[in-house]
Enzyme design. Structure first.
Site, short mmCIF file in Angstrom:
data_model
loop_
_atom_site.label_atom_id
_atom_site.label_comp_id
_atom_site.label_asym_id
_atom_site.label_seq_id
_atom_site.Cartn_x
_atom_site.Cartn_y
_atom_site.Cartn_z
N ASP A 1 -9.43 7.75 1.52
CA ASP A 1 -8.48 8.81 1.16
C ASP A 1 -9.22 10.06 0.70
O ASP A 1 -8.79 11.18 0.94
CB ASP A 1 -7.53 8.34 0.04
CG ASP A 1 -6.38 7.51 0.60
OD1 ASP A 1 -6.06 7.66 1.80
OD2 ASP A 1 -5.81 6.71 -0.16
N LYS B 1 -3.50 -2.44 -1.63
CA LYS B 1 -4.83 -1.83 -1.65
C LYS B 1 -5.77 -2.49 -2.67
O LYS B 1 -6.96 -2.63 -2.42
CB LYS B 1 -4.73 -0.33 -1.96
CG LYS B 1 -4.09 0.47 -0.82
CD LYS B 1 -4.05 1.96 -1.15
CE LYS B 1 -3.51 2.76 0.01
NZ LYS B 1 -3.68 4.20 -0.17
P1 NAP Z 1 1.37 6.42 -7.38
O1 NAP Z 1 0.09 5.74 -7.60
O2 NAP Z 1 2.65 5.66 -7.49
O3 NAP Z 1 1.43 7.69 -8.39
C1 NAP Z 1 2.60 8.48 -8.46
C2 NAP Z 1 2.34 9.68 -9.37
O4 NAP Z 1 3.53 10.49 -9.37
C3 NAP Z 1 2.07 9.30 -10.83
O5 NAP Z 1 1.17 10.23 -11.39
C4 NAP Z 1 3.47 9.46 -11.46
O6 NAP Z 1 3.43 9.76 -12.85
C5 NAP Z 1 3.97 10.68 -10.72
N1 NAP Z 1 5.45 10.73 -10.76
C6 NAP Z 1 6.30 9.93 -10.08
N2 NAP Z 1 7.58 10.27 -10.40
C7 NAP Z 1 7.51 11.28 -11.30
C8 NAP Z 1 8.47 12.05 -12.00
N3 NAP Z 1 9.79 11.85 -11.83
N4 NAP Z 1 8.05 13.03 -12.85
C9 NAP Z 1 6.71 13.25 -13.02
N5 NAP Z 1 5.74 12.55 -12.39
C10 NAP Z 1 6.14 11.57 -11.53
O7 NAP Z 1 1.42 7.08 -5.91
P2 NAP Z 1 0.18 7.59 -5.04
O8 NAP Z 1 -0.27 6.50 -4.17
O9 NAP Z 1 -0.77 8.29 -5.92
O10 NAP Z 1 0.94 8.64 -4.08
C11 NAP Z 1 1.47 9.84 -4.59
C12 NAP Z 1 1.98 10.71 -3.44
O11 NAP Z 1 0.87 11.05 -2.60
C13 NAP Z 1 3.01 10.01 -2.53
O12 NAP Z 1 3.98 10.95 -2.18
C14 NAP Z 1 2.19 9.59 -1.32
O13 NAP Z 1 2.98 9.54 -0.14
C15 NAP Z 1 1.19 10.74 -1.24
N6 NAP Z 1 -0.05 10.34 -0.58
C16 NAP Z 1 -0.41 11.03 0.52
C17 NAP Z 1 -1.57 10.72 1.18
C18 NAP Z 1 -1.95 11.51 2.40
O14 NAP Z 1 -2.74 10.99 3.20
N7 NAP Z 1 -1.46 12.73 2.54
C19 NAP Z 1 -2.41 9.68 0.71
C20 NAP Z 1 -2.01 8.98 -0.44
C21 NAP Z 1 -0.82 9.32 -1.07
P3 NAP Z 1 3.39 8.57 -13.94
O15 NAP Z 1 1.96 8.13 -14.00
O16 NAP Z 1 3.85 9.23 -15.19
O17 NAP Z 1 4.30 7.49 -13.45
#
Ligand code: NAP
Length: 282
Positions: free
Chosen positions: A106, A69
């Site tokens: 998004d 992205k």
């Molecule tokens: P990302 O940029 O990798 O961010 C992940 C987030 O989760 C960070 O804030 C991370 O915290 C936190 N996290 C991960 N493991 C953790 C743990 N063990 N304990 C506490 N916090 C934890 O991912 P993203 O792109 O934002 O996506 C996040 C989720 O949203 C995914 O499940 C994705 O599939 C979903 N999503 C859905 C849509 C939709 O259309 N519905 C769109 C986009 C994303 P740290 O900063 O501390 O690492």
């Protein structure tokens, strides 16, 4: 002479799991559009070249998913406002001059989902709690501020990442560590999980909702499973809930319109199709 069939793809690495071909395939059929939509896995080392040479790909446009992205955004000659703020695109196309353009949809996906499934959800636009500070959180904070939420509290395991978002998005955003969550929940009108916790194969999201008002809406960006632990827990104590699938469906709308010239709707049949593909997870 017949016009070439318009072709779009979802590109990422890996990308085979993406539901985008199913979503766009459903709309192509429904609207009788003579177009194609497929999957294209682009290895990280090839991504920069791929996006910079996009005009030679024969594609009309693409959805862009993890991990491309940001690199796609950097290759674009034009970005919409959201993509500029987020430094990331999920939808690209070529304009009439062959210039690569990019948008981040998004945030409209998030809004479209709640508008459709929780009407009136932002009537008071008071206090929102956003769990997580990754890409999804940025889009959702942007969306909430666009709907005039008075306070958006970002709670993250790594507090520095939450602070960076709060600094960027200005005075209505506040960064916190998980320790503050119980107190923050007392004031919440909306609770959103944007962490990957609760997703199938990831650790569960352990959270005490006892201080959350029963009037608060709870939603999750995670949609595999559809009914996450957070949503189950909120539902059991009487909070209104909305799952994350609609965000995925609604974020796809602007790309389809851009590439194929028809603005599609997110209808019940599309939702049912994707729910079936997710294994009927409820
Ligand atoms: P990302 O940029 O990798 O961010 C992940 C987030 O989760 C960070 O804030 C991370 O915290 C936190 N996290 C991960 N493991 C953790 C743990 N063990 N304990 C506490 N916090 C934890 O991912 P993203 O792109 O934002 O996506 C996040 C989720 O949203 C995914 O499940 C994705 O599939 C979903 N999503 C859905 C849509 C939709 O259309 N519905 C769109 C986009 C994303 P740290 O900063 O501390 O690492």
């Amino acid at each position: 002479m017949t016009a070439a069939v318009k072709k779009a793809v979802v590109t990422g690495h890996p990308v085979a799991h993406s539901r985008s071909p199913l979503i766009h395939g459903y709309w192509l059929k429904k609207f009788g559009v003579d177009g194609e939509y497929g999957c294209l896995d682009v290895a990280p080392e090839d991504a920069d070249r791929f996006f910079r040479d996009f005009s030679e790909s024969g594609l009309t446009g693409a959805n862009v998913t993890v991990p491309h992205k940001e690199i796609a955004a950097a290759a674009c000659g034009w970005l919409d406002e959201a993509a500029k703020v987020m430094g990331a695109v999920n939808t690209i196309w070529l304009d009439d001059d062959g210039r690569l353009c990019g948008a981040n949809t998004d945030w409209t996906g998030f809004l479209g989902n709640l508008d459709q499934r929780a009407s009136g959800w932002d009537d008071d636009a008071g206090t929102a709690i956003v769990l997580g500070a990754g890409g999804a959180a940025r889009a959702i904070v942007f969306a909430l501020l666009s709907r005039k939420f008075k306070a958006v509290h970002i709670v993250n395991r790594t507090p520095g990442k939450a602070s960076r978002i709060a600094e960027e998005f200005g005075p209505r955003t506040f960064a916190h560590s998980w320790d503050n969550l119980g107190t923050l929940l007392e004031e919440a009108d909306l609770l959103v999980n944007t962490t990957s916790l609760g997703m199938t194969s990831k650790p569960s999201l352990e959270i005490d909702l006892s201080s959350l008002p029963e009037s608060a809406l709870v939603t999750d960006a995670v949609y595999v499973p559809l009914q996450t632990g957070l949503l189950k827990q909120a539902d059991q104590r009487g909070n209104r809930t909305v799952d994350g699938l609609g965000m995925l469906l609604h974020q796809a709308v602007p790309g389809f319109e851009r590439w194929f010239g028809v603005r599609p709707e997110v209808d019940d049949d599309l939702r049912a199709l994707i729910v079936r593909d997710l294994g009927g997870a409820t």
